[in-house]
Scaffold this motif. Sequence first.
Motif, PDB file in Angstrom:
ATOM      1  N   GLU A 186       0.827  -1.211   0.000  1.00 44.52           N
ATOM      2  CA  GLU A 186       0.000   0.000   0.000  1.00 44.52           C
ATOM      3  C   GLU A 186       0.861   1.260   0.000  1.00 44.52           C
ATOM      4  OE1 GLU A 186      -2.420  -0.369   3.423  1.00 44.52           O
ATOM      5  OE2 GLU A 186      -3.579  -2.081   2.665  1.00 44.52           O
ATOM      6  N   ILE A 187       1.904   1.258   0.825  1.00 43.53           N
ATOM      7  CA  ILE A 187       2.769   2.439   0.903  1.00 43.53           C
ATOM      8  C   ILE A 187       3.487   2.699  -0.425  1.00 43.53           C
ATOM      9  CG2 ILE A 187       4.802   3.389   2.050  1.00 43.53           C
ATOM     10  CD1 ILE A 187       3.881   2.036   4.610  1.00 43.53           C
ATOM     11  N   PRO A 188       4.131   1.702  -1.041  1.00 47.44           N
ATOM     12  CA  PRO A 188       4.760   1.974  -2.341  1.00 47.44           C
ATOM     13  C   PRO A 188       3.765   2.368  -3.427  1.00 47.44           C
ATOM     14  CG  PRO A 188       5.644  -0.030  -1.377  1.00 47.44           C
ATOM     15  CD  PRO A 188       4.481   0.369  -0.543  1.00 47.44           C
ATOM     16  N   ASP A 189       2.573   1.753  -3.436  1.00 44.87           N
ATOM     17  CA  ASP A 189       1.587   2.100  -4.466  1.00 44.87           C
ATOM     18  C   ASP A 189       1.145   3.551  -4.351  1.00 44.87           C
ATOM     19  OD1 ASP A 189       1.743  -0.409  -5.484  1.00 44.87           O
ATOM     20  OD2 ASP A 189      -0.122  -1.156  -4.574  1.00 44.87           O
ATOM     21  N   GLN A 190       0.973   4.044  -3.130  1.00 44.86           N
ATOM     22  CA  GLN A 190       0.605   5.447  -2.949  1.00 44.86           C
ATOM     23  C   GLN A 190       1.762   6.375  -3.306  1.00 44.86           C
ATOM     24  OE1 GLN A 190      -0.947   6.096   0.996  1.00 44.86           O
ATOM     25  NE2 GLN A 190      -2.361   4.367   0.867  1.00 44.86           N
ATOM     26  N   LEU A 191       2.969   5.913  -3.031  1.00 45.20           N
ATOM     27  CA  LEU A 191       4.134   6.764  -3.266  1.00 45.20           C
ATOM     28  C   LEU A 191       4.420   6.944  -4.753  1.00 45.20           C
ATOM     29  CD1 LEU A 191       7.371   6.753  -1.240  1.00 45.20           C
ATOM     30  CD2 LEU A 191       7.569   6.530  -3.707  1.00 45.20           C
ATOM     31  N   VAL A 192       4.329   5.863  -5.545  1.00 47.15           N
ATOM     32  CA  VAL A 192       4.719   5.933  -6.957  1.00 47.15           C
ATOM     33  C   VAL A 192       3.711   6.731  -7.787  1.00 47.15           C
ATOM     34  CG1 VAL A 192       5.981   3.763  -6.844  1.00 47.15           C
ATOM     35  CG2 VAL A 192       3.556   3.744  -7.471  1.00 47.15           C
TER      36      VAL A 192
END
Length: 288
Positions: A186-192
Amino acid sequence: MRSLLLNERFVFGLIGLNALILFTLGFPQISPELRNALLWLDDLITICFIAEAGLKIRRDSIRGYLGDAWNRFDFLIVILSLPSLVDVFVPSDLNQYSVFILLRMARAMKLIRTLRFLPDIDRTLEGIARAVRASFLIVITFLLGLFIAAVVSQRLFADADPAHYGDPILALYSTFKIFTVEGWFEIPDQLVENLPPLAAFFARGYFISLLMVGGIFGLSLVNSIFVDAMVADNNDELEAKIDALTEEIRALQCALARTIGESNEGESQLRGEDVGGSIGEAAGDRSG
């Protein structure tokens, strides 16, 4: 009353009743009369615990009482729960202040006494202490790696994702979530979403490596060392039993070998006596 307060089963029953009271006090629907009655009953149980400690000190002396580790633990819990006796006299309009919230929290401290009644609790605590000593270095290394990863991540992604990496504390919390495999995608998906395609590609690779090193290998290594040290006592006990059984088998083999040897010697002597008798008879016949 003295015999009851010195009875471990009765004390355990008081702790169970205290737990039920605290559970019931958590419901806002109960009437004020019932709440006050439960608070007075809770205070009565606290007084019983104080009386129990006093009776044990009178029976064993202060040095003898504090010489036992569980007695020291019980005494500390009783001392920490003493502020709860004031709570019943606190007006309801003062309950929002933190000091009076702490008074209410002191009631829950008495429930920790249930630890001493758990089966094999001494062995369990010894196993935990041994596991902590065995895994101390690897835990420090894991925390150091977590700190370094959080600092690096905060420098890299503070502008792209300030909600997770806006400051070192947020970065530390977000990195720990990834290490524990909670929200690792979830964190990487929101970041990218805020990065160009090439930067998003490298960001995903960064988080995958972070998950592999910290979450799968690092945390698994900490858990394995801790669990292995926890059960080491059981392994030592099994090894001791196997060694004792091996010694008993060797002793039985030696005894059996001696028995067989003595039996063979007895048979050899009997055969020798039979041969000697036969020779003597033959010699007598010839002389006759």
